[in-house]
Design a protein around this motif. Structure first.
Motif, mmCIF file in Angstrom:
data_model
loop_
_atom_site.group_PDB
_atom_site.id
_atom_site.type_symbol
_atom_site.label_atom_id
_atom_site.label_comp_id
_atom_site.label_asym_id
_atom_site.label_seq_id
_atom_site.Cartn_x
_atom_site.Cartn_y
_atom_site.Cartn_z
ATOM 1 N N GLY A 170 1.008 -1.128 -0.011
ATOM 2 C CA GLY A 170 -0.005 0.128 0.051
ATOM 3 C C GLY A 170 0.842 1.084 0.105
ATOM 4 N N ASP A 191 -5.528 -7.191 -1.193
ATOM 5 C CA ASP A 191 -7.015 -6.620 -0.664
ATOM 6 C C ASP A 191 -6.654 -5.639 0.296
ATOM 7 O OD1 ASP A 191 -8.404 -8.543 -2.275
ATOM 8 O OD2 ASP A 191 -8.658 -9.680 -0.946
ATOM 9 N N LEU A 192 -5.636 -5.760 1.479
ATOM 10 C CA LEU A 192 -5.081 -4.966 2.572
ATOM 11 C C LEU A 192 -4.492 -3.603 1.738
ATOM 12 C CD1 LEU A 192 -3.728 -7.531 5.019
ATOM 13 C CD2 LEU A 192 -5.774 -5.970 5.336
ATOM 14 N N GLN A 226 -7.301 -1.604 0.485
ATOM 15 C CA GLN A 226 -8.170 -0.663 1.797
ATOM 16 C C GLN A 226 -7.290 0.423 2.057
ATOM 17 O OE1 GLN A 226 -9.306 -3.096 5.024
ATOM 18 N NE2 GLN A 226 -9.539 -4.876 3.635
ATOM 19 N N TYR A 227 -5.967 0.242 2.288
ATOM 20 C CA TYR A 227 -4.939 1.346 2.702
ATOM 21 C C TYR A 227 -5.026 2.432 1.638
ATOM 22 C CZ TYR A 227 -0.829 3.342 4.237
ATOM 23 O OH TYR A 227 0.400 4.230 4.633
ATOM 24 N N ILE A 246 -8.167 4.980 1.210
ATOM 25 C CA ILE A 246 -8.494 5.793 2.269
ATOM 26 C C ILE A 246 -7.481 6.962 2.093
ATOM 27 C CG2 ILE A 246 -8.254 5.969 4.652
ATOM 28 C CD1 ILE A 246 -9.352 3.357 5.059
ATOM 29 N N LYS A 302 -7.798 -0.501 8.814
ATOM 30 C CA LYS A 302 -8.238 0.933 8.149
ATOM 31 C C LYS A 302 -7.613 2.052 9.049
ATOM 32 C CE LYS A 302 -12.163 -1.021 5.823
ATOM 33 N NZ LYS A 302 -13.775 -0.869 5.658
#
Length: 454
Positions: free
Chosen positions: A52, A127-128, A131-132, A135, A195
């Motif tokens: 990320g 996926d992680l 998410q990062y 945002i 998150k």
């Protein structure tokens, strides 16, 4: 000599103090991810943070010219005592930053689709990372504008303001990420999990921007009165600004290619070695945050000396900046020798990751010396607005990094510990290429060309 050294430490000190907190932000992010109670393995959570963060490096490092170009041009205007031009340079830098930020917000979805065509990672890490990303992307206007503000503060010989902005950002980031991710014991707030790390970063960036704007208005507002800001978006000075930043943009792309190449290649080794590579990169960058203090001082003082048309002062500035920078590099060799394992244990409690990192500690010995040389030259060339040479040095660095890696892969075809050592060798080669190129071009690019300009 005494005055030069006083000025170097006056400018380097605040930057070093601020930069002390910078590596801890990344370390805290990894540490928080490593201690989140989740069904996923620790290495996967750390990998999600790494990938990320890499996506933002892929974006933001491309626009590092906003700080670099603004700082060098401002330092020379400061040396000429052209306060109106100082104001116009900040106006150009922040205006360009906001336009780029709007573009990034518009292309966030296709960007991630394109990025994961080349980033090889497990589905859980991907996926992680997404998410990062979705945002943290909303901090883009603040992040890019701050690049211009911090470069401008450095050019104005005001590293205290730049330091304060960084301290605010880093403090809010650390506290915010811990609280939002892990919660507050005894309050009923158990945190938002993974998150929360990204939300802490967003809050930190806007906190820093608020400070930078207020600082500029209250301390430097008088410079903008009568500065003729309309002229900032037209004329020869705007063309010069764009030409310099064009070359610095290419430089940024090259640096991103190397860093992303390192992380992307690491991801192909599996989650354990990806986590290892991420932590090693944090350790390799740790000394650079300290060296950058002297690089910023060299940038500000070199630009000021060139603006004053003082060749001898320029030469002395370069000399003493290197004396202190290389001394710091030697100090960090000792830190890595005696403190490598404890530092890794601060970032993760996973015994397998710690043991894996220990296999690569040998690389922490030569990196500070050659890295200090490369980073200090960068600052000096920025002050001289020698953007073309900076561009060419990073092109050479890209060739060195990928050339060494491709040769190594041809010799050893497995993605194992031996291959990871070869990747570390490629990273070292890119630093060496940058340092040697800038060393060889110093006389012409810094001591001759800037003084030949009218």
């Amino acid at each position: 000599m005494k005055e030069i050294n006083r000025n170097i430490f006056r400018l380097a000190g605040p930057s070093i103090l601020a930069n002390i907190t910078v590596p801890f932000v990344g370390m805290v992010d990894i540490a928080v991810a490593g201690h989140i109670s989740a069904s996923l393995p620790t290495a996967t959570l750390i990998g999600g943070i790494s990938v990320g963060s890499m996506l933002f490096d892929l974006l933001y490092w491309n626009f590092g010219f906003l700080r670099v170009g603004t700082g060098g041009m401002t330092a020379q205007a400061y040396g000429r005592k052209d306060w109106a031009d100082c104001a116009r340079i900040l106006f150009r830098g922040v205006g360009l930053a906001l336009m780029i930020a709007l573009l990034l917000l518009a292309i966030q979805w296709p960007f991630t689709k394109l990025a994961f065509l080349v980033v090889d990672s497990s589905d859980e890490v991907r996926d992680l990372a997404l998410q990062y990303f979705f945002i943290r992307i909303w901090a883009a206007p603040a992040t890019l504008s701050l690049m211009s503000f911090k470069g401008w503060f450095i050019g104005m010989q005001d590293t205290v303001s730049s330091m304060t902005a960084d301290l605010i950002i880093n403090a809010v980031n650390i506290v915010g990420s811990i609280v939002l991710a892990l919660g507050i014991p005894g309050t009923g707030f158990d945190g938002l999990g993974f998150k929360g790390i990204a939300l802490g970063t967003v809050a930190a960036q806007y906190s820093g921007l608020l400070f930078a704007v207020c600082r500029t208005v209250f301390r430097y507002g008088h410079l903008f009165r009568g500065a003729g800001l309309r002229s900032a978006i037209k004329g020869a000075e705007l063309r010069k600004f764009l030409v310099i930043n064009r070359d610095l943009f290419v430089r940024s792309i090259c640096l991103v290619a190397i860093y992303v190449g390192f992380t992307t290649i690491s991801a192909a080794f599996g989650d354990l070695l990806l986590a290892t590579g991420s932590i090693m990169m944090k350790l390799l960058m740790l000394f650079s945050y300290f060296t950058d203090g002297f690089a910023y001082a060299g940038e500000a003082l070199t630009g000021k000396a060139i603006g004053m048309r003082d060749r001898e002062l320029t030469r002395e500035t370069v000399k003493w900046t290197f004396v202190w920078s290389m001394g710091l590099g030697l100090f960090f060799v000792l830190i890595y020798v005696f403190g490598g394992t404890p530092i890794v244990r601060l970032m993760t409690s996973d015994a397998a990751v710690v043991e894996s990192c220990r296999d690569f500690f040998l690389w922490l010995l030569p990196m500070p010396l050659i890295g200090c040389m490369a980073f200090t030259w960068d600052g000096i060339y920025v002050g001289a607005t020698a953007a073309k040479e900076l561009r060419n040095s990073t092109i050479a660095a890209v060739v060195a990094f990928f050339g060494v890696w491709m040769i190594a892969r041809a010799i050893h075809g497995e993605y194992d510990v031996t291959a990871m050592h070869m990747l570390m060798l490629a990273y070292f080669a890119h630093l060496l290429a940058r340092a040697l190129w800038l060393q060889l071009r110093y006389r012409k690019a810094v001591l001759e060309k800037p003084f030949a300009r009218a």
